[in-house]
Enzyme design. Structure first.
Site, PDB file in Angstrom:
ATOM      1  N   LYS A   1       0.802  -1.230   0.000  1.00 53.14           N
ATOM      2  CA  LYS A   1       0.000   0.000   0.000  1.00 53.14           C
ATOM      3  C   LYS A   1       0.834   1.279   0.000  1.00 53.14           C
ATOM      4  CE  LYS A   1      -3.956  -1.880   2.561  1.00 53.14           C
ATOM      5  NZ  LYS A   1      -4.924  -1.590   3.641  1.00 53.14           N
TER       6      LYS A   1
ATOM      7  N   ASP B   1      -9.916   2.814   2.908  1.00 52.35           N
ATOM      8  CA  ASP B   1      -9.982   2.197   4.243  1.00 52.35           C
ATOM      9  C   ASP B   1     -10.717   3.090   5.248  1.00 52.35           C
ATOM     10  OD1 ASP B   1      -8.692  -0.191   3.608  1.00 52.35           O
ATOM     11  OD2 ASP B   1      -6.704   0.657   3.959  1.00 52.35           O
TER      12      ASP B   1
END
Ligand code: ATR
Length: 271
Positions: free
Chosen positions: A65, A99
């Site tokens: 990420k 997220d």
């Protein structure tokens, strides 16, 4: 046929293929989603390769990420968070981080608006960063509490550019919990196989609070068991997983994600 995928290492246990394939199937879309094991060294080639092959989009998971930031064109929030979990190919190679919005929507699904709420966020790692930025932007007052206080301070300093935030250690946790509306565990504490661990127990909680654990393996963590004992509202980590995926689905396809179908697919696999 349009292809989608999640890249990670390890990635074989990812629940994203089941979740997205269930969504594509429910909407009758000619799409398939697969998991691909990709190392950090190969990430650039993998993302550009997927783009060249006409993929509809990608998710990224551990440990890719952060690395992706230097490869894609990041949206503002992904850049602030410092991590990308969703790549979209419609206008070049653009990176998003869903997220935080996953956490926010998991709360909203249970009727909880974050604006004006006092949030106590346990943890200061990657997951905490995404949640802290999103909730501070949405008008919550976020206290970031971490075992290693220096990490909480660093994160609070970053987040203070977009909203109200402060840092603390674990010394005064009981008072902090008494003063909060929403407690979020964004640490890995309580995750399989350490299923009996928790940072907070029921005697530290109050019944008017919401306790949200981002751990989803097991679904009913020790922290959530403690919350129920205290009479607090408990929200499990499946909802964040589902909503971060649902937001990615919306970005890639422009369709309203079938959230209930996605949730059912995930819960069935976690049984
Ligand atoms: P992620 O990207 O999944 O959030 P991470 O960056 O490794 O993972 O962060 C893990 C978080 O869980 C950190 O906030 C860590 O606290 P420290 O910064 O003090 O290490 C927290 N954490 C992990 N194990 C913990 C434990 N046993 N007690 C308290 N906090 C813990």
């Amino acid at each position: 046929m349009k292809l989608f995928g999640v890249l990670g290492d390890p990635v074989s246990h990812s629940l994203s293929p089941a979740m997205h394939n269930a969504a594509f199937h429910a909407l009758g879309m000619d799409c398939e989603y697969h998991a691909f094991r990709v190392s950090q060294d190969n990430l650039r080639d993998a993302i550009h390769g997927a783009y060249a092959l006409g993929f509809g989009g990608l998710n990224l998971t551990i440990p890719l990420k952060e690395k992706a930031l230097g490869i894609v064109k990041p949206a503002e929030l992904a850049e602030q968070i410092g991590a990308v979990n969703t790549v979209d190919f419609r206008e070049g190679i653009v990176g998003y981080n869903t997220d935080g919005i996953g956490a926010k929507m998991a709360l909203e699904k249970r009727g909880i608006k974050v604006r004006g709420k006092r949030v106590l966020l346990l943890g200061a790692g990657g997951a905490a960063r995404a949640i802290a930025f999103q909730l501070a932007k949405d008008g919550a007052a976020v206290t970031i509490s971490n075992r290693t206080i220096e990490r909480a301070q660093t994160l609070a300093r970053d987040v203070s550019r977009v909203g109200s935030t402060r840092a603390s250690g674990f010394d005064d946790l009981k008072t902090q919990i008494q003063d909060c509306d929403i407690l979020i565990n964004s640490t890995s504490v309580g995750m399989f196989p350490q299923v009996s661990e928790t940072i907070v127990t029921s005697d530290m909680m109050h019944r008017d609070m919401v306790v949200f654990d981002i751990v989803y393996n097991p679904v009913n963590t020790r922290l959530l068991q403690e919350a129920k004992k205290a009479g607090a509202k408990a929200i499990d980590g499946v909802m964040m997983l589902v909503y971060q995926g649902a937001e990615a689905f919306r970005i890639w396809t422009g369709r309203i994600p079938p959230v209930d179908v996605m949730e059912k697919a995930v819960r069935e696999r976690l049984k």
